[in-house]
Design a protein around this motif. Structure first.
Motif, PDB file in Angstrom:
ATOM      1  N   GLU A  15       0.601  -0.829  -0.066  1.00 10.29           N
ATOM      2  CA  GLU A  15      -0.243  -0.472   0.054  1.00 10.29           C
ATOM      3  C   GLU A  15       1.580   1.044  -0.178  1.00 10.29           C
ATOM      4  O   GLU A  15       0.302   2.022  -0.753  1.00 10.29           O
ATOM      5  CB  GLU A  15      -1.001  -0.144   0.718  1.00 10.29           C
ATOM      6  CG  GLU A  15      -1.874  -1.594   1.402  1.00 10.29           C
ATOM      7  CD  GLU A  15      -2.860  -1.135   2.050  1.00 10.29           C
ATOM      8  OE1 GLU A  15      -2.853  -0.730   3.934  1.00 10.29           O
ATOM      9  OE2 GLU A  15      -3.688  -2.417   2.493  1.00 10.29           O
ATOM     10  N   ILE A  16       2.089   1.155   0.948  1.00 12.52           N
ATOM     11  CA  ILE A  16       2.997   2.643   1.112  1.00 12.52           C
ATOM     12  C   ILE A  16       3.060   2.272  -0.239  1.00 12.52           C
ATOM     13  O   ILE A  16       3.973   3.453  -1.043  1.00 12.52           O
ATOM     14  CB  ILE A  16       3.984   1.906   1.864  1.00 12.52           C
ATOM     15  CG1 ILE A  16       3.738   2.439   3.296  1.00 12.52           C
ATOM     16  CG2 ILE A  16       5.002   2.960   1.752  1.00 12.52           C
ATOM     17  CD1 ILE A  16       2.288   4.207   3.763  1.00 12.52           C
ATOM     18  N   MET A  17       3.807   1.344  -1.036  1.00 11.38           N
ATOM     19  CA  MET A  17       4.564   1.300  -2.235  1.00 11.38           C
ATOM     20  C   MET A  17       3.909   1.954  -3.203  1.00 11.38           C
ATOM     21  O   MET A  17       3.839   3.398  -3.965  1.00 11.38           O
ATOM     22  CB  MET A  17       4.622   0.208  -2.468  1.00 11.38           C
ATOM     23  CG  MET A  17       6.470  -0.914  -2.145  1.00 11.38           C
ATOM     24  SD  MET A  17       7.673   0.467  -2.810  1.00 11.38           S
ATOM     25  CE  MET A  17       7.841   0.673  -4.616  1.00 11.38           C
ATOM     26  N   LYS A  19       1.363   4.067  -2.837  1.00 14.21           N
ATOM     27  CA  LYS A  19       0.126   5.554  -2.692  1.00 14.21           C
ATOM     28  C   LYS A  19       1.534   6.061  -3.480  1.00 14.21           C
ATOM     29  O   LYS A  19       1.746   7.274  -4.263  1.00 14.21           O
ATOM     30  CB  LYS A  19       0.320   5.728  -1.754  1.00 14.21           C
ATOM     31  CG  LYS A  19      -0.095   7.106  -1.079  1.00 14.21           C
ATOM     32  CD  LYS A  19      -0.190   7.337   0.614  1.00 14.21           C
ATOM     33  CE  LYS A  19      -0.860   8.572   1.136  1.00 14.21           C
ATOM     34  NZ  LYS A  19      -0.153   9.536   0.463  1.00 14.21           N
ATOM     35  N   SER A  20       2.876   5.480  -2.917  1.00 11.64           N
ATOM     36  CA  SER A  20       4.325   6.429  -3.124  1.00 11.64           C
ATOM     37  C   SER A  20       4.074   6.567  -4.781  1.00 11.64           C
ATOM     38  O   SER A  20       4.925   8.117  -5.298  1.00 11.64           O
ATOM     39  CB  SER A  20       5.631   6.492  -2.497  1.00 11.64           C
ATOM     40  OG  SER A  20       5.483   6.019  -1.257  1.00 11.64           O
ATOM     41  N   TYR A  21       4.430   5.420  -5.743  1.00  9.99           N
ATOM     42  CA  TYR A  21       4.732   5.670  -6.621  1.00  9.99           C
ATOM     43  C   TYR A  21       3.627   6.441  -7.627  1.00  9.99           C
ATOM     44  O   TYR A  21       4.161   7.827  -8.289  1.00  9.99           O
ATOM     45  CB  TYR A  21       4.684   4.411  -6.966  1.00  9.99           C
ATOM     46  CG  TYR A  21       4.751   4.755  -8.730  1.00  9.99           C
ATOM     47  CD1 TYR A  21       5.939   4.188  -9.023  1.00  9.99           C
ATOM     48  CD2 TYR A  21       3.744   4.011  -9.879  1.00  9.99           C
ATOM     49  CE1 TYR A  21       6.422   4.463 -10.454  1.00  9.99           C
ATOM     50  CE2 TYR A  21       4.286   4.021 -10.736  1.00  9.99           C
ATOM     51  CZ  TYR A  21       5.519   4.227 -11.797  1.00  9.99           C
ATOM     52  OH  TYR A  21       6.304   4.423 -12.538  1.00  9.99           O
ATOM     53  N   ILE A  22       2.031   6.712  -7.111  1.00 15.42           N
ATOM     54  CA  ILE A  22       0.987   6.742  -7.621  1.00 15.42           C
ATOM     55  C   ILE A  22       1.340   9.074  -7.279  1.00 15.42           C
ATOM     56  O   ILE A  22       1.263   9.758  -8.441  1.00 15.42           O
ATOM     57  CB  ILE A  22      -0.408   7.117  -7.164  1.00 15.42           C
ATOM     58  CG1 ILE A  22      -0.631   5.731  -7.324  1.00 15.42           C
ATOM     59  CG2 ILE A  22      -1.340   7.722  -7.118  1.00 15.42           C
ATOM     60  CD1 ILE A  22      -2.161   4.669  -6.821  1.00 15.42           C
ATOM     61  N   ASP A  23       1.606   9.178  -6.293  1.00 21.05           N
ATOM     62  CA  ASP A  23       2.183  10.493  -5.404  1.00 21.05           C
ATOM     63  C   ASP A  23       2.858  10.729  -6.748  1.00 21.05           C
ATOM     64  O   ASP A  23       3.399  12.018  -6.923  1.00 21.05           O
ATOM     65  CB  ASP A  23       2.722  10.787  -4.518  1.00 21.05           C
ATOM     66  CG  ASP A  23       1.225  10.081  -3.429  1.00 21.05           C
ATOM     67  OD1 ASP A  23      -0.183  10.607  -4.074  1.00 21.05           O
ATOM     68  OD2 ASP A  23       1.426  10.396  -2.431  1.00 21.05           O
TER      69      ASP A  23
END
Length: 748
Positions: A15-17, A19-23
């Motif tokens: 989930e962190i990966m 979210k970070s990639y989408i950001d």
């Protein structure tokens, strides 16, 4: 630390990966790679232009060093490295990339042939006049929102108040994450006419808009040759535009002609011009044409001029089609009109882009005239106060002389407070108590100079007041009546077009696909020669017959073939290289020839030739393949008739190599010989026929460390003697065995 408690947040790594990639992706899309549909600029371009505006580098002022502009932009607005800022500055100054350059460059800003710009410490720049007037002109009228920069120490415009549809006029190219944009440039005059047509009839169709916008207008000119496909491209916002360079035929002394390329496709800008010259040279080298004598690039600052000299009697138009067919003189421009609209990326057609532009123009004009109206209302208020003050100027002077300070005088002017002020008479005091000036009027009266009381000055004030009232009426009409605002917007665009529009450069038409008619080759029989060093040539049959003994002795392969045939070169890596006989040098017997490496994909340093023959000789025959590990198969020769220059002739196991390829012909038996002297004789019919992509079957059981070395063919009733080391072996006397057995070892 004492008094604090560490807080651990448990979460799913995926989930962190995600979210970070989408950001990250959205940051690249919105803040780096894609233009805004409103001003057609990427953030780096917008920030660079605004910084130049802030630094006062106007079109009518001296040039400033690009390093100064880049450094200031990076320090204030764009902290992503100086190279991206300078590259965008350079592109905005190149008239061969932009239909309407936004920066006036001074110095070496690169060339159409791909030469890079000089370092930023050498070059200078300033704003173009159109940039200053149509892109930055209304920034002081509160027409756009300003946002904090990256460290909140400066303010920058969210979008520039651009008065023309810049996304269409200058186009845009950029690669984001998972998407890219590619919008071609268009003609300023045509685009503005389309915008005006949309403003008159918002329900206008894309087809009707294209009566005004014919298609793209590239700064390099050229010809768009798929006019009928443009409607679908402009309706959807994506597709492929086919572009051609402009070619002229010029007569030369002696009855010859030459092809002169005066315009190139937009996609050929840069290093592709050099590639085009190489491609033409390769057409001559590979004998696709024999009619080109010379090619030279005579381009200069005046424009493109690439000259191709032709032989006498050459068909110039047929050669022109060859260039379209085999080089980048005809190319495709991929259209994907993707831009940021309302904060999100969107692929838009022509009408959508124009709609967004018109909405933006209404917003800009509304905010502009609201600001101007507010200023005029404030001016009106002050003017009315001063006019009123002129009528009671004696009373005002009495108030000022009787006041102890400005505060008391101002209170009297605004609220009629007379208590702290000494008056000469009760009449004056009563008149002063009735004064009702506004705060702004009172301040203006207190700051008014005595010369304003001169008769002519009062007359000028009355005239200015009348002008102010007229402007207020005009501004209110613009803001209240959409038709009037529409007329104002159109008039502003017309003024820009009348000063900056240029004639269309790119021609739009429907053209037939280029067809090159190759001259029929006169078929003749030749002899192919290949020596033991890999040098090849072809000679006339009569020449070979005169030198047959020497030719057979000096060459490893001597093959009679037709000049329209292909030579098949099988190598130990299991590959087949096909070389056209026409590509092999034809000449005298004593000519050295050309290395086989130069004619195909064959690499003599990585593979060794196993067998060579003409395609016509193996077509319809059965070929026996044998490998180092003893694998055998028969393959029909017609499988090797391929259009590619290199194909896989057989499949090999790991560490295995092809050692022999032979035409079986009428042979009935074969003998396999290994490195250690094991011989095995069996019937050829035991070797099955397979496809070229198969490994085959095992021919002999090899001893450990042994490998297959030779394959011999035997004819019924024919004596065949071979030598293994110092011993002669009569192959027809060997015992007939079975395939995939051990064979018999020859004792020395």
């Amino acid at each position: 630390m004492q008094g604090t408690q560490e807080q651990i947040i448990r979460t799913e790594f995926s989930e962190i990966m995600q979210k970070s990639y989408i950001d990250y992706a959205m940051s690249v899309i919105i803040a780096r790679a894609l233009p805004d549909v409103r001003d057609g600029l990427k953030p780096v371009q917008r920030r660079t232009l605004y910084d130049m505006y802030e630094l006062g580098i106007r079109y009518d002022r001296p040039y400033r060093k690009c390093a100064r502009i880049v450094g200031d932009t990076m320090g204030k607005y764009h902290p992503h490295g100086d190279s991206s800022i300078y590259e965008s500055l350079v592109v905005m100054a190149q008239d061969f990339k932009k239909g309407m350059p936004l920066v006036d460059g001074h110095g070496n800003f690169g060339s159409i042939e791909g030469d890079g710009a000089a370092a930023m410490r050498y070059t200078e720049a300033r704003l173009q006049k159109i940039t200053q007037e149509a892109f930055l002109g209304d920034l002081d009228k509160n027409v756009v929102d300003f946002i904090p920069n990256f460290d909140s120490t400066e303010q920058e415009p969210e979008v520039l108040p651009v008065r023309v549809p810049n996304l269409l006029v200058n186009g845009s190219e950029g690669i984001a994450v998972g998407m890219s944009t590619s919008t071609p440039p268009h003609n300023l005059g045509e685009v503005v006419e389309a915008v005006k047509a949309y403003m008159r009839h918002p329900d206008i169709t894309t087809e009707e808009l294209m009566k005004y916008v014919e298609g793209p207008d590239f700064p390099t000119g050229g010809i768009v040759v798929n006019k009928d496909e443009l409607l679908d491209i402009y309706r959807t916002g994506s597709g492929k535009i086919r572009l051609r360079g402009k070619v002229e035929v010029e007569p030369v002394k002696g009855g010859k002609e030459r092809l002169v390329i005066t315009e190139i496709p937009y996609t050929m800008i840069g290093a592709n011009i050099g590639k085009f010259l190489n491609d033409v040279f390769n057409l001559v080298e590979t004998k696709k044409t024999n009619d080109i004598v010379d090619i030279s690039n005579q381009s200069s600052k005046e424009g493109i001029r690439i000259v191709i000299e032709l032989k006498k009697g050459a068909d110039a138009r047929n050669l022109e089609n060859l260039l379209y067919k085999k080089t980048r003189l005809e190319d495709t421009f991929g259209v994907n009109m993707l831009a940021v609209a309302n904060g999100r990326p969107e692929t838009m057609g022509l009408k959508d882009i124009i709609r967004h532009h018109v909405e933006f123009q209404y917003e800009l004009t509304t905010r502009k005239y609201q600001t101007l109206l507010q200023k005029e209302l404030e001016k009106k208020e002050i003017q009315e106060g001063l006019i009123k003050a002129c009528d009671v100027i004696d009373l005002i002077i009495e108030i000022l002389r009787g006041s102890k300070n400005i505060k008391d005088a101002k209170a009297c002017l605004v609220n009629g407070e007379t208590a702290p002020i000494k008056f000469k008479s009760k009449y004056s005091e009563k008149a002063a108590s009735q004064l009702k000036f506004t705060e702004r009027q009172a301040q203006a009266i207190l700051e008014m100079r005595l010369y304003k009381l001169i008769g002519l000055e009062i007359e000028a004030l009355m005239k200015a007041h009348k002008e102010t009232l007229r402007r207020i009426e005009d501004y209110q009409e613009i803001l209240e009546l959409p038709s009037v605002m529409s007329r104002v917007i159109q008039e502003e665009m017309d003024a820009i077009v009348s000063e900056y529009a240029v004639p269309r450069k790119t021609r739009i038409e429907n053209a037939k696909e280029a067809v090159f008619e190759e001259k029929k080759i006169e078929e003749q029989e030749v002899v192919f020669l290949m020596d033991r060093f890999g040098y090849v040539k072809t000679i006339d049959v009569s020449v070979y017959e005169r030198n047959q003994e020497a030719a057979d002795a000096e060459n490893k392969y001597v093959i009679n073939c037709m000049n329209t045939d292909k030579i098949c070169v099988f190598t130990d890596t299991g590959r087949l290289h096909l070389v056209k006989v026409m590509d092999i040098p034809y000449g005298r017997f004593r000519d050295k020839g050309t290395p086989m490496d130069n004619l195909g994909n064959y690499d003599s340093s990585g593979e060794n030739i196993v067998y060579v023959n003409a395609l016509e000789h193996i077509r319809g025959e059965k070929l026996l393949f044998a490998t180092k590990q003893g694998m055998l198969k028969q393959v029909d020769g017609s499988e090797f008739d391929a259009s590619k220059r290199t194909i896989a002739a057989t499949k090999l196991a790991d560490e295995d190599k092809l050692i022999s390829v032979k035409i079986a012909g009428t042979c009935t038996q074969i003998v396999l010989q290994t490195v250690s002297g094991v011989f095995l004789r069996f019937a050829l019919e035991e070797v099955p026929e397979k496809k070229k992509g198969a490994i085959g079957v095992r021919g002999i059981k090899l001893l450990k460390g042994d490998s297959l070395e030779h394959v011999y063919f035997l004819q019924e009733g024919q004596d065949t003697d071979v030598q293994y080391k110092e011993k002669h072996v009569q192959l027809n006397r060997l015992k007939i065995g079975k395939r995939d057995t051990k064979g018999c070892k020859i004792r020395l």
